[in-house]
Design a protein around this motif. Structure first.
Motif, PDB file in Angstrom:
ATOM      1  N   LEU B  20     -20.142   2.153  30.717  1.00 40.97           N
ATOM      2  CA  LEU B  20     -20.908   2.245  30.028  1.00 40.97           C
ATOM      3  C   LEU B  20     -22.084   3.499  30.532  1.00 40.97           C
ATOM      4  O   LEU B  20     -22.143   3.171  31.980  1.00 40.97           O
ATOM      5  CB  LEU B  20     -21.764   1.232  30.334  1.00 40.97           C
ATOM      6  CG  LEU B  20     -23.147   0.766  29.684  1.00 40.97           C
ATOM      7  CD1 LEU B  20     -23.341   1.637  27.968  1.00 40.97           C
ATOM      8  CD2 LEU B  20     -23.619  -0.182  30.170  1.00 40.97           C
ATOM      9  N   LEU B  32     -29.393  -3.064  22.642  1.00 43.43           N
ATOM     10  CA  LEU B  32     -28.027  -2.748  22.790  1.00 43.43           C
ATOM     11  C   LEU B  32     -27.558  -4.289  21.718  1.00 43.43           C
ATOM     12  O   LEU B  32     -27.412  -4.941  21.532  1.00 43.43           O
ATOM     13  CB  LEU B  32     -27.851  -3.740  24.535  1.00 43.43           C
ATOM     14  CG  LEU B  32     -26.536  -3.446  24.860  1.00 43.43           C
ATOM     15  CD1 LEU B  32     -26.462  -2.309  25.605  1.00 43.43           C
ATOM     16  CD2 LEU B  32     -26.388  -4.182  26.283  1.00 43.43           C
ATOM     17  N   LYS B  40     -22.582  -7.330  26.809  1.00 44.99           N
ATOM     18  CA  LYS B  40     -23.868  -7.167  25.994  1.00 44.99           C
ATOM     19  C   LYS B  40     -24.671  -7.677  27.850  1.00 44.99           C
ATOM     20  O   LYS B  40     -25.721  -7.491  28.675  1.00 44.99           O
ATOM     21  CB  LYS B  40     -24.515  -7.651  24.881  1.00 44.99           C
ATOM     22  CG  LYS B  40     -24.070  -7.140  23.822  1.00 44.99           C
ATOM     23  CD  LYS B  40     -25.177  -7.268  22.338  1.00 44.99           C
ATOM     24  CE  LYS B  40     -24.812  -8.697  22.050  1.00 44.99           C
ATOM     25  NZ  LYS B  40     -23.460  -9.263  21.564  1.00 44.99           N
ATOM     26  N   THR B  43     -23.968  -6.749  30.995  1.00 49.56           N
ATOM     27  CA  THR B  43     -24.838  -5.441  31.047  1.00 49.56           C
ATOM     28  C   THR B  43     -26.177  -5.981  32.000  1.00 49.56           C
ATOM     29  O   THR B  43     -26.401  -5.353  32.613  1.00 49.56           O
ATOM     30  CB  THR B  43     -25.386  -4.731  29.989  1.00 49.56           C
ATOM     31  OG1 THR B  43     -23.491  -4.308  29.777  1.00 49.56           O
ATOM     32  CG2 THR B  43     -25.581  -3.252  30.436  1.00 49.56           C
ATOM     33  N   LEU B 184     -35.324  -3.631  27.187  1.00 51.87           N
ATOM     34  CA  LEU B 184     -33.559  -3.536  27.032  1.00 51.87           C
ATOM     35  C   LEU B 184     -33.461  -4.678  26.224  1.00 51.87           C
ATOM     36  O   LEU B 184     -33.938  -5.412  26.878  1.00 51.87           O
ATOM     37  CB  LEU B 184     -32.998  -3.290  27.690  1.00 51.87           C
ATOM     38  CG  LEU B 184     -31.191  -3.043  27.657  1.00 51.87           C
ATOM     39  CD1 LEU B 184     -30.707  -1.723  28.163  1.00 51.87           C
ATOM     40  CD2 LEU B 184     -30.744  -4.037  27.888  1.00 51.87           C
ATOM     41  N   CYS B 186     -31.276  -6.697  23.876  1.00 55.24           N
ATOM     42  CA  CYS B 186     -30.222  -7.116  23.708  1.00 55.24           C
ATOM     43  C   CYS B 186     -29.686  -7.898  22.150  1.00 55.24           C
ATOM     44  O   CYS B 186     -30.523  -9.034  22.813  1.00 55.24           O
ATOM     45  CB  CYS B 186     -29.280  -7.893  25.318  1.00 55.24           C
ATOM     46  SG  CYS B 186     -28.285  -7.269  25.468  1.00 55.24           S
ATOM     47  N   CYS B 197     -36.504  -1.196  18.159  1.00 51.11           N
ATOM     48  CA  CYS B 197     -35.518  -0.111  18.499  1.00 51.11           C
ATOM     49  C   CYS B 197     -35.581   0.875  18.327  1.00 51.11           C
ATOM     50  O   CYS B 197     -35.362   1.662  17.297  1.00 51.11           O
ATOM     51  CB  CYS B 197     -33.795  -0.579  18.496  1.00 51.11           C
ATOM     52  SG  CYS B 197     -34.073  -2.561  19.713  1.00 51.11           S
ATOM     53  N   LEU B 201     -27.799   1.438  20.865  1.00 51.61           N
ATOM     54  CA  LEU B 201     -26.205   1.331  21.470  1.00 51.61           C
ATOM     55  C   LEU B 201     -25.378   0.497  21.162  1.00 51.61           C
ATOM     56  O   LEU B 201     -26.022  -0.806  21.453  1.00 51.61           O
ATOM     57  CB  LEU B 201     -26.235   1.676  23.379  1.00 51.61           C
ATOM     58  CG  LEU B 201     -24.960   1.731  23.697  1.00 51.61           C
ATOM     59  CD1 LEU B 201     -24.793   3.318  23.584  1.00 51.61           C
ATOM     60  CD2 LEU B 201     -25.539   1.147  25.265  1.00 51.61           C
ATOM     61  N   LEU B 203     -22.489  -1.768  21.596  1.00 49.25           N
ATOM     62  CA  LEU B 203     -21.012  -1.545  23.008  1.00 49.25           C
ATOM     63  C   LEU B 203     -20.225  -2.700  21.771  1.00 49.25           C
ATOM     64  O   LEU B 203     -20.583  -3.599  21.613  1.00 49.25           O
ATOM     65  CB  LEU B 203     -21.741  -2.697  23.496  1.00 49.25           C
ATOM     66  CG  LEU B 203     -21.190  -2.744  25.257  1.00 49.25           C
ATOM     67  CD1 LEU B 203     -21.290  -1.424  25.943  1.00 49.25           C
ATOM     68  CD2 LEU B 203     -22.281  -3.620  25.729  1.00 49.25           C
ATOM     69  N   PRO B 207     -19.180   1.495  25.177  1.00 51.89           N
ATOM     70  CA  PRO B 207     -20.035   2.247  24.624  1.00 51.89           C
ATOM     71  C   PRO B 207     -19.379   2.862  23.622  1.00 51.89           C
ATOM     72  O   PRO B 207     -18.636   4.061  23.428  1.00 51.89           O
ATOM     73  CB  PRO B 207     -20.832   2.825  25.308  1.00 51.89           C
ATOM     74  CG  PRO B 207     -19.736   3.534  27.039  1.00 51.89           C
ATOM     75  CD  PRO B 207     -19.161   2.748  27.321  1.00 51.89           C
ATOM     76  N   LEU B 210     -24.333   6.306  20.775  1.00 48.21           N
ATOM     77  CA  LEU B 210     -25.638   6.102  21.190  1.00 48.21           C
ATOM     78  C   LEU B 210     -26.092   6.828  19.876  1.00 48.21           C
ATOM     79  O   LEU B 210     -26.586   7.766  20.128  1.00 48.21           O
ATOM     80  CB  LEU B 210     -25.161   6.570  22.709  1.00 48.21           C
ATOM     81  CG  LEU B 210     -27.347   5.633  23.802  1.00 48.21           C
ATOM     82  CD1 LEU B 210     -27.072   5.914  24.476  1.00 48.21           C
ATOM     83  CD2 LEU B 210     -28.051   5.995  23.023  1.00 48.21           C
TER      84      LEU B 210
END
Lengths: 267, 314
Positions: B20, B32, B40, B43, B184, B186, B197, B201, B203, B207, B210
């Motif tokens: 990532l 995310l 997620k 991460t 961030l 998720c 957002c 990204l 995922l 990834p 993005l």
């Protein structure tokens, strides 16, 4: 405020409001406090020659070997000494059950309620968290047994012949409560931490942790049957052995109590 | 504010997040996005210094993951998927515990600030166990903010909330953008990602894409205009096909779907050509694709590129 104190304060606030958990600690203490007094009244009533029982005679003989002056005392006084000494051993179950209940609830409960992740996301060190939780379990459990023993002593003083108290609150009795008591509380909470890492609910953890009761029960029965008599030397040997066990169990607990292990490997 | 390079996490040989690489800018809401099990939460946990990456590196707020974890925890606030609150403690007591653990100087003031901001002040002394799910989620947000973190990690913050509470939480997150915090977010809620957002990204263990939602749209679908006419004739279609800037033409009923490279420049010429061909134009709009379509396209492309992994995931 130190993170350890924050955890300690949080745990105790939570404990104060968890009435079931409090009851599960207080009820055994009350039972072990009251039961010997009931027995000292009931045994002579139910069986006026109860002190002629074979086990009791064996115990008297054993006691007489180490404490010859007991032979000169009234058998009823000896019966009181015998019963109250036995139940000092049982009082050790109070810190075991108390520390185990708090530790398992505190850890498995957090796991169940999913409160551990945000807590572990704070800057607190895992050793501080473990210390806070350990103190939160060990201190009340130890204080509870000391308080129970205090009431026990007051009760004996009030209700038993004067020769009884000095022979119950003797170095062995005091050693059991003030030395062995905290050590078994620590052992119990350490075991609680280990068991909690695998158990899915506090009750399962407590059931597994209850194995600690067995050695105490074994001592109680052996002493009751007159096979064995605790003395100061045995108390000291037991304390040293418990100290060693405490260190081992706490080390294992600390190893399990790592952020990543808690989040990814605990059941 | 958050920079990762080749960040990877495997559990007992099973890869949860692979290679990532991302760069979340200060003050940005970074989404995310991914299906369940896409990595997620792993991460988020890595970025919160809760679990260590197996490989790769990350710098959060200038602190290096794995070396300055305690410093990272101080500047990061986290909202986990479950609120994870102490139910026997009051709202105020819950926040006080965390404010103290984060070393907040004026605990009472900060706790009051966030309880008021999230409309929980009136119930501050009630046990959290009596709160609704939405109130608990708001309190979890307050808890994540009580130490004024620079970085906020939100793991499915509206999961399981009713539409009204979802809106309240989303509006609050949008307000946080104005405070310069880096967020961030998720989620597998595409609508949420689209509304909140700046960049997303996608995922799926690794990834997939993005960019901003608009750029992803352009990359996947190109740009098409939709022209609605009173009647579509062969003459009109031939005239449009003859235009050198038209990349593709499809029609369905009275609508023409025309792919263009630069609609802003080419639309006037297109309209002129259509009128010259006798077309009566009712509407002309740019075709829009929802983030859901973009997301599904990306996931399908990923599955097509790695069919074995897609089969095992099923």
């Amino acid at each position: 405020m130190s993170p350890v104190l924050v955890i300690l304060q949080k745990e105790w606030t939570d404990l104060r409001r968890h009435h079931l958990l409090l009851l599960s600690m207080v009820v055994p203490a009350l039972v072990f406090l009251v039961l010997p007094f009931v027995l000292t009244i009931l045994v002579p009533l139910l069986d006026p020659s109860g002190w002629n029982d074979r086990d009791f005679q064996r115990m008297i003989e054993l006691l007489g070997r180490t404490e010859p002056e007991l032979k000169r005392l009234d058998p009823l006084v000896v019966l009181h000494i015998y019963i109250f000494r036995q139940f000092v051993l049982m009082l050790l179950l109070v810190p075991i059950l108390g520390a185990l209940s708090i530790a398992t609830y505190s850890i498995v409960g957090e796991k169940q309620n999913r409160t551990l992740e945000p807590l572990l996301a704070t800057p607190i060190a895992t050793t501080e968290l473990l210390l806070g939780k350990s103190l939160a379990a060990a201190l009340p459990a130890t204080l509870l047994v000391w308080l129970t023993f205090g009431l026990y002593v007051l009760g004996i003083r009030a209700l038993s012949p004067p020769d009884v108290l000095p022979r119950v609150a003797n170095p062995v009795g005091l050693g059991l409560i003030f030395l062995i008591g905290p050590l078994v509380a620590v052992l119990s909470l350490g075991l609680g931490v280990i068991v909690s890492s695998r158990a899915k609910d506090p009750r399962t953890a407590q059931q597994i942790g209850v194995v600690l009761i067995l050695p105490i029960m074994a001592l109680f029965i052996m002493q009751m049957r007159g096979f064995f008599l605790l003395n100061v030397r045995w108390v000291l040997v037991g304390a040293i052995a418990l100290l060693g066990l405490d260190v081992i169990v706490l080390k294992i607990g600390a190893r399990l109590f790592e952020r990543e292990t808690i989040l990814t490997r605990w059941a | 504010m958050i920079a990762t390079k080749g960040l990877t996490k495997a559990y007992d040989g099973k890869v949860a997040v692979e290679a990532l690489t991302m760069d979340v800018r200060p003050g940005e809401i970074f989404g995310l996005l991914g299906p369940n099990g896409a990595g997620k939460t792993t991460t988020v946990r890595m970025l919160a210094a809760l679990i260590a990456p197996t490989a790769g590196e990350a710098i959060i707020g200038g602190y290096r993951l794995g070396e300055q974890d305690a410093a990272i925890r101080r500047i990061v606030g986290i909202v986990t998927e479950a609120p994870g609150l102490y139910e026997r403690l009051s709202a105020r007591e819950n926040l006080e515990v965390y404010a103290r653990l984060y070393g907040v100087a004026d605990v009472a003031r900060q706790v009051e600030k966030y309880l008021r901001l999230l409309d929980l002040w009136d119930r501050r002394d009630e046990p959290v166990g009596t709160f609704s799910k939405g109130m608990k989620q708001k309190l979890a947000l307050a808890r994540a903010l009580v130490h004024e973190p620079k970085v906020l990690l939100l793991d499915e913050p509206t999961s399981g909330l009713d539409p009204q509470m979802t809106r309240v939480v989303r509006e609050f997150i949008a307000e946080l953008r104005g405070q310069g915090r880096t967020i961030l977010l998720c989620t597998h809620n595409l609508d949420e990602a689209e509304r909140l957002c700046d960049r997303i990204l996608v995922l799926k263990t690794r990834p997939i894409a993005l960019d901003t939602p608009e750029a992803l749209h352009r990359r996947l679908f190109g740009r098409r205009v939709v022209v609605t006419l009173t009647e579509v004739t062969e003459r009109i279609l031939e005239r449009v096909r003859a235009l050198e800037f038209v990349r593709d033409l499809q029609h369905q009923g009275r609508q023409l779907y025309i792919a263009l490279a630069d609609p802003e420049r080419e639309n006037p010429r297109l309209v002129r050509a259509l009128v010259e061909a006798g077309a009566a134009i009712q509407f002309l709009t740019e075709e829009e694709h929802s983030l859901e379509e973009i997301y599904l396209r990306l996931i399908e492309e990923e599955a097509a590129a790695h069919p074995a992994e897609a089969a095992s995931a099923r």
